[in-house]
Design an enzyme around this catalytic site. Structure first.
Site, short mmCIF file in Angstrom:
data_model
loop_
_atom_site.label_atom_id
_atom_site.label_comp_id
_atom_site.label_asym_id
_atom_site.label_seq_id
_atom_site.Cartn_x
_atom_site.Cartn_y
_atom_site.Cartn_z
N LYS A 28 -46.94 23.76 2.10
CA LYS A 28 -47.02 22.57 2.95
C LYS A 28 -47.26 22.96 4.40
O LYS A 28 -46.77 24.00 4.88
CB LYS A 28 -45.75 21.72 2.84
N ARG A 80 -37.77 8.93 -4.95
CA ARG A 80 -39.20 8.62 -4.96
C ARG A 80 -39.85 9.41 -6.08
O ARG A 80 -40.04 10.62 -5.98
CB ARG A 80 -39.80 8.93 -3.59
N ARG A 109 -46.19 15.19 -5.80
CA ARG A 109 -45.51 14.61 -4.64
C ARG A 109 -44.85 13.28 -4.98
O ARG A 109 -45.46 12.43 -5.61
CB ARG A 109 -46.50 14.41 -3.50
N GLU A 119 -36.53 18.89 3.36
CA GLU A 119 -37.03 18.52 4.68
C GLU A 119 -35.96 17.69 5.39
O GLU A 119 -35.10 17.08 4.74
CB GLU A 119 -38.33 17.70 4.62
N ARG A 168 -34.65 10.47 -0.76
CA ARG A 168 -34.49 10.26 0.68
C ARG A 168 -33.09 9.73 0.94
O ARG A 168 -32.70 8.68 0.42
CB ARG A 168 -35.55 9.28 1.19
N LYS A 196 -39.99 20.44 8.94
CA LYS A 196 -40.00 21.42 7.85
C LYS A 196 -39.04 22.58 8.17
O LYS A 196 -38.21 22.97 7.36
CB LYS A 196 -41.41 21.96 7.64
N ASN A 220 -36.25 14.70 8.20
CA ASN A 220 -37.18 13.85 8.95
C ASN A 220 -36.47 13.23 10.14
O ASN A 220 -35.50 12.48 9.98
CB ASN A 220 -37.73 12.75 8.04
N ASP A 278 -34.52 14.88 2.91
CA ASP A 278 -35.22 14.91 1.63
C ASP A 278 -34.57 15.94 0.74
O ASP A 278 -34.42 17.12 1.14
CB ASP A 278 -36.70 15.23 1.84
#
Length: 315
Positions: free
Chosen positions: A161, A226, A234, A282, A211, A126, A284, A274
């Site tokens: 979050k 997504r 979400r 974000e 993504r 994050k 990842n 993201d």
């Protein structure tokens, strides 16, 4: 080139191979003729100054009824491996941190560890986006309910979050007049004792939380959008989202160019960005996914692309 590859992951018997990116990597490594040593974090240990693992040789097949075979259990010195893939899912708790310490020693003793253990610790998924403010929407990171409430009042529509979640867990969309706002803030901050992130709500989430996969600082040219399930905020697949592949936009390519050199410098070889609308939300680094979905939709082999990149890095 035949390599000795170790993989540290969650129990292989519990994965869903149609969407598991670690499995895509294993298929590619096996196709190259590499010898695969399977381990879980609990299998690693330090004996004096050397790091070892209790490993089993692994063979995989793309068969949902029988996707792996394990054989020849034994001990191996991790520094003797050519490559180690660290693919354990979050949470990034103390046990995860301890595993990165062991892997850092293995790295010093000869193994190429992907992703780099010290960078796994440094790059909170994050907070890491704050290194690229030009790519981000308005945000606040704090444990103070008072500051969070003021930020929500200012922005009017906000996503909250936790800093150590995955798969969209414990994410809330809140507004100033939400009747549950007080209890949400109490729960998330544990009464001002736990730090959380607040981000301005990005309406383009309705078009997908995208993504983007990065390999050694370069973007795969397609993203997986997504799309949230009806009634959901979400887009995460784990939260019921639907994945639709699409080419990168010019803005997304620009974001990748902003982030890519830092990823490469830090030894973050396989990473998932993201992006919602025009904003990076974000980064990842622990066990990014979406290989299988993009491979299927665009006839790619991202796992093989990663293995070839690993060969180049080792040279």
């Amino acid at each position: 080139m035949t390599l000795q590859l170790g993989i540290i992951m969650d129990p292989i018997e519990s994965i869903k191979i149609h969407k598991d990116s670690s499995f895509a990597m294993l298929l590619a490594a096996q196709k190259k003729g590499w010898r695969i040593h399977y381990m879980q974090p609990c299998d690693l240990y330090l004996n004096n100054s050397r790091v070892y693992g209790h490993r089993q040789l692994l063979k995989v097949q793309d068969d949902k009824h029988h996707w792996f075979d394990l054989q020849d259990p034994g001990e191996i010195e991790l520094g003797s491996l050519d490559v180690i893939l660290m693919r354990k899912d979050p949470p990034l708790d103390l046990e995860y941190i301890y595993t990165t310490y062991l892997l850092e020693l293995a790295e010093q003793q000869g193994a190429l560890v992907i992703n780099k253990p010290s960078s796994l610790r440094d790059a909170n998924e994050k907070l890491f986006i704050t290194r690229f403010p030009q790519c981000c929407t308005d945000m606040l990171v704090t444990r103070s309910r008072q500051r969070l409430r003021a930020f929500i009042q200012q922005q009017n529509d906000v996503i909250l979050k936790p800093l150590n979640g995955m798969g969209g867990t414990s994410i809330f969309r809140v507004t100033p007049d939400d009747p549950n706002l007080s209890v949400i803030l109490e729960t998330m901050t544990q009464h001002d004792s736990t730090t959380v992130m607040a981000q301005k709500y990005i309406p383009e989430i309705t078009h997908g939380d995208k993504r983007i996969l990065m390999i050694d600082g370069e973007a795969v040219p397609y993203a997986l959008a997504r799309l949230p399930a009806p009634g959901e905020t979400r887009g995460n697949l784990a939260a019921g989202g639907t994945g639709i592949g699409m080419p990168l936009t010019e803005r997304e390519k620009w974001i990748c160019r902003q982030v890519g050199p830092t990823l490469k410098k830090m030894g973050l070889v396989f990473v998932g960005l993201d992006v919602i609308g025009d904003y990076l939300t974000e980064i990842n680094v622990t066990s990014p996914t979406c290989i299988r979905e993009l491979d299927k939709q665009f006839n790619l082999d991202i796992g093989m692309q990663l293995m070839q990149s690993i060969e180049t890095i080792r040279q």
